[in-house]
Motif scaffolding. Sequence first.
Motif, PDB file in Angstrom:
ATOM      1  N   GLN A  73       0.848  -1.187   0.000  1.00  0.00           N
ATOM      2  CA  GLN A  73       0.000   0.000   0.000  1.00  0.00           C
ATOM      3  C   GLN A  73       0.881   1.234   0.000  1.00  0.00           C
ATOM      4  O   GLN A  73       1.878   1.287   0.726  1.00  0.00           O
ATOM      5  CB  GLN A  73      -0.903   0.025   1.235  1.00  0.00           C
ATOM      6  CG  GLN A  73      -1.870   1.185   1.290  1.00  0.00           C
ATOM      7  CD  GLN A  73      -2.975   1.068   0.269  1.00  0.00           C
ATOM      8  OE1 GLN A  73      -3.631   0.039   0.152  1.00  0.00           O
ATOM      9  NE2 GLN A  73      -3.182   2.125  -0.487  1.00  0.00           N
ATOM     10  N   VAL A  74       0.498   2.207  -0.819  1.00  0.00           N
ATOM     11  CA  VAL A  74       1.156   3.512  -0.811  1.00  0.00           C
ATOM     12  C   VAL A  74       0.118   4.551  -0.412  1.00  0.00           C
ATOM     13  O   VAL A  74      -0.971   4.593  -0.993  1.00  0.00           O
ATOM     14  CB  VAL A  74       1.755   3.866  -2.192  1.00  0.00           C
ATOM     15  CG1 VAL A  74       2.403   5.257  -2.141  1.00  0.00           C
ATOM     16  CG2 VAL A  74       2.782   2.827  -2.617  1.00  0.00           C
ATOM     17  N   LEU A  75       0.443   5.359   0.571  1.00  0.00           N
ATOM     18  CA  LEU A  75      -0.466   6.387   1.052  1.00  0.00           C
ATOM     19  C   LEU A  75       0.216   7.744   0.966  1.00  0.00           C
ATOM     20  O   LEU A  75       1.448   7.833   1.045  1.00  0.00           O
ATOM     21  CB  LEU A  75      -0.830   6.153   2.519  1.00  0.00           C
ATOM     22  CG  LEU A  75      -1.755   5.000   2.892  1.00  0.00           C
ATOM     23  CD1 LEU A  75      -1.927   4.960   4.400  1.00  0.00           C
ATOM     24  CD2 LEU A  75      -3.097   5.132   2.207  1.00  0.00           C
ATOM     25  N   LYS A  76      -0.594   8.768   0.871  1.00  0.00           N
ATOM     26  CA  LYS A  76      -0.068  10.124   1.003  1.00  0.00           C
ATOM     27  C   LYS A  76      -0.208  10.552   2.462  1.00  0.00           C
ATOM     28  O   LYS A  76      -1.120  10.109   3.188  1.00  0.00           O
ATOM     29  CB  LYS A  76      -0.831  11.072   0.109  1.00  0.00           C
ATOM     30  CG  LYS A  76      -0.633  10.846  -1.379  1.00  0.00           C
ATOM     31  CD  LYS A  76      -1.228  11.984  -2.183  1.00  0.00           C
ATOM     32  CE  LYS A  76      -1.263  11.737  -3.663  1.00  0.00           C
ATOM     33  NZ  LYS A  76      -0.058  11.200  -4.241  1.00  0.00           N
ATOM     34  N   THR A  77       0.684  11.430   2.891  1.00  0.00           N
ATOM     35  CA  THR A  77       0.619  11.953   4.249  1.00  0.00           C
ATOM     36  C   THR A  77      -0.771  12.500   4.539  1.00  0.00           C
ATOM     37  O   THR A  77      -1.339  13.248   3.734  1.00  0.00           O
ATOM     38  CB  THR A  77       1.666  13.066   4.434  1.00  0.00           C
ATOM     39  OG1 THR A  77       2.975  12.500   4.258  1.00  0.00           O
ATOM     40  CG2 THR A  77       1.577  13.677   5.822  1.00  0.00           C
ATOM     41  N   GLN A 116      -3.547  10.719   4.835  1.00  0.00           N
ATOM     42  CA  GLN A 116      -4.603   9.780   4.487  1.00  0.00           C
ATOM     43  C   GLN A 116      -4.781   8.753   5.615  1.00  0.00           C
ATOM     44  O   GLN A 116      -3.872   8.517   6.411  1.00  0.00           O
ATOM     45  CB  GLN A 116      -4.271   9.047   3.177  1.00  0.00           C
ATOM     46  CG  GLN A 116      -4.423   9.895   1.944  1.00  0.00           C
ATOM     47  CD  GLN A 116      -4.188   9.097   0.670  1.00  0.00           C
ATOM     48  OE1 GLN A 116      -3.248   8.296   0.578  1.00  0.00           O
ATOM     49  NE2 GLN A 116      -5.036   9.319  -0.322  1.00  0.00           N
ATOM     50  N   SER A 132      -4.098   9.099  10.471  1.00  0.00           N
ATOM     51  CA  SER A 132      -3.595  10.167   9.602  1.00  0.00           C
ATOM     52  C   SER A 132      -2.137   9.808   9.319  1.00  0.00           C
ATOM     53  O   SER A 132      -1.250  10.081  10.121  1.00  0.00           O
ATOM     54  CB  SER A 132      -3.693  11.518  10.312  1.00  0.00           C
ATOM     55  OG  SER A 132      -3.124  12.540   9.513  1.00  0.00           O
ATOM     56  N   PRO A 188       4.982   9.882   7.185  1.00  0.00           N
ATOM     57  CA  PRO A 188       6.129   9.153   6.616  1.00  0.00           C
ATOM     58  C   PRO A 188       6.817   8.235   7.633  1.00  0.00           C
ATOM     59  O   PRO A 188       7.361   7.192   7.243  1.00  0.00           O
ATOM     60  CB  PRO A 188       7.051  10.280   6.150  1.00  0.00           C
ATOM     61  CG  PRO A 188       6.123  11.406   5.831  1.00  0.00           C
ATOM     62  CD  PRO A 188       5.034  11.318   6.876  1.00  0.00           C
ATOM     63  N   THR A 200       5.964   4.526   7.527  1.00  0.00           N
ATOM     64  CA  THR A 200       6.455   3.646   6.474  1.00  0.00           C
ATOM     65  C   THR A 200       7.164   2.466   7.129  1.00  0.00           C
ATOM     66  O   THR A 200       8.106   2.648   7.901  1.00  0.00           O
ATOM     67  CB  THR A 200       7.431   4.397   5.547  1.00  0.00           C
ATOM     68  OG1 THR A 200       6.711   5.407   4.845  1.00  0.00           O
ATOM     69  CG2 THR A 200       8.091   3.448   4.562  1.00  0.00           C
ATOM     70  N   THR A 228       4.027   2.237   2.417  1.00  0.00           N
ATOM     71  CA  THR A 228       4.872   3.400   2.164  1.00  0.00           C
ATOM     72  C   THR A 228       4.001   4.648   2.262  1.00  0.00           C
ATOM     73  O   THR A 228       2.929   4.710   1.635  1.00  0.00           O
ATOM     74  CB  THR A 228       5.505   3.340   0.759  1.00  0.00           C
ATOM     75  OG1 THR A 228       6.280   2.143   0.649  1.00  0.00           O
ATOM     76  CG2 THR A 228       6.402   4.549   0.515  1.00  0.00           C
ATOM     77  N   VAL A 229       4.462   5.624   3.034  1.00  0.00           N
ATOM     78  CA  VAL A 229       3.750   6.887   3.177  1.00  0.00           C
ATOM     79  C   VAL A 229       4.628   7.991   2.597  1.00  0.00           C
ATOM     80  O   VAL A 229       5.763   8.187   3.024  1.00  0.00           O
ATOM     81  CB  VAL A 229       3.414   7.196   4.636  1.00  0.00           C
ATOM     82  CG1 VAL A 229       2.605   8.492   4.731  1.00  0.00           C
ATOM     83  CG2 VAL A 229       2.658   6.052   5.281  1.00  0.00           C
ATOM     84  N   THR A 230       4.084   8.672   1.595  1.00  0.00           N
ATOM     85  CA  THR A 230       4.876   9.710   0.902  1.00  0.00           C
ATOM     86  C   THR A 230       4.443  11.111   1.331  1.00  0.00           C
ATOM     87  O   THR A 230       3.377  11.284   1.933  1.00  0.00           O
ATOM     88  CB  THR A 230       4.724   9.580  -0.608  1.00  0.00           C
ATOM     89  OG1 THR A 230       3.337   9.775  -0.933  1.00  0.00           O
ATOM     90  CG2 THR A 230       5.172   8.215  -1.091  1.00  0.00           C
TER      91      THR A 230
END
Lengths: 115, 113
Positions: A11-15, A17, A80, A83, A86, A113-115
Amino acid sequence: NAGVTQTPKFQVLKTGQSMTLQCAQDMNHEYMSWYRQDPGMGLRLIHYSVGAGITDQGEVPNGYNVSRSTTEDFPLRLLSAAPSQTSVYFCASSSFRGLNEGEQYFGPGTRLTVT
Amino acid sequence: GQQVMQIPQYQHVQEGEDFTTYCNSSTTLSNIQWYKQRPGGHPVFLIQLVKSGEVKKQKRLTFQFGEAKKNSSLHITATQTTDVGTYFCAGPNDGGSNYKLTFGKGTLLTVNP
């Protein structure tokens, strides 16, 4: 007998989310737990549960929520994402009865991963 | 809080050589567990030791629990490429039950064929 299953695998998330990592076990284990694994840090306990309706904090609980409405399921919620979250997340289950008392069975993990 | 330390952090051996990893706890443990994690995989339970001075064997693997129940070791005789992975020890954080386990940081074993 599938053991411990986890979804998603990646899973990839944005900060900022939010998301829920799913964990299920079909061994009728009363104990379930969530760990995160970071390079060089080993496994660190986030939250655990000793039965339906009972949860408690582990070593690194901040930023995570859990609930245990059934014996089988133990979802982990990121409220919430940051990064610093991650990591690879492992769910585990165990029984404290019988011959295999205390042996933890781990799921395959979720790479977040949190970008 | 309780700390569980493992040494060495890394070990590279030639196939056929022996390997040992050591685990030390800052507090007395009621039991200690060992897990193996293959690269890209998840931890898999190997064994649990409960008694002071206990020694258990699984084929080429020998596990020991110290007399004071504060240290443990895992010894592999004549390593094979299938032994590659990270070996973790874990002990109960609250002195008794395994509800809150503290894991060591692990020893990564690589084996040159």
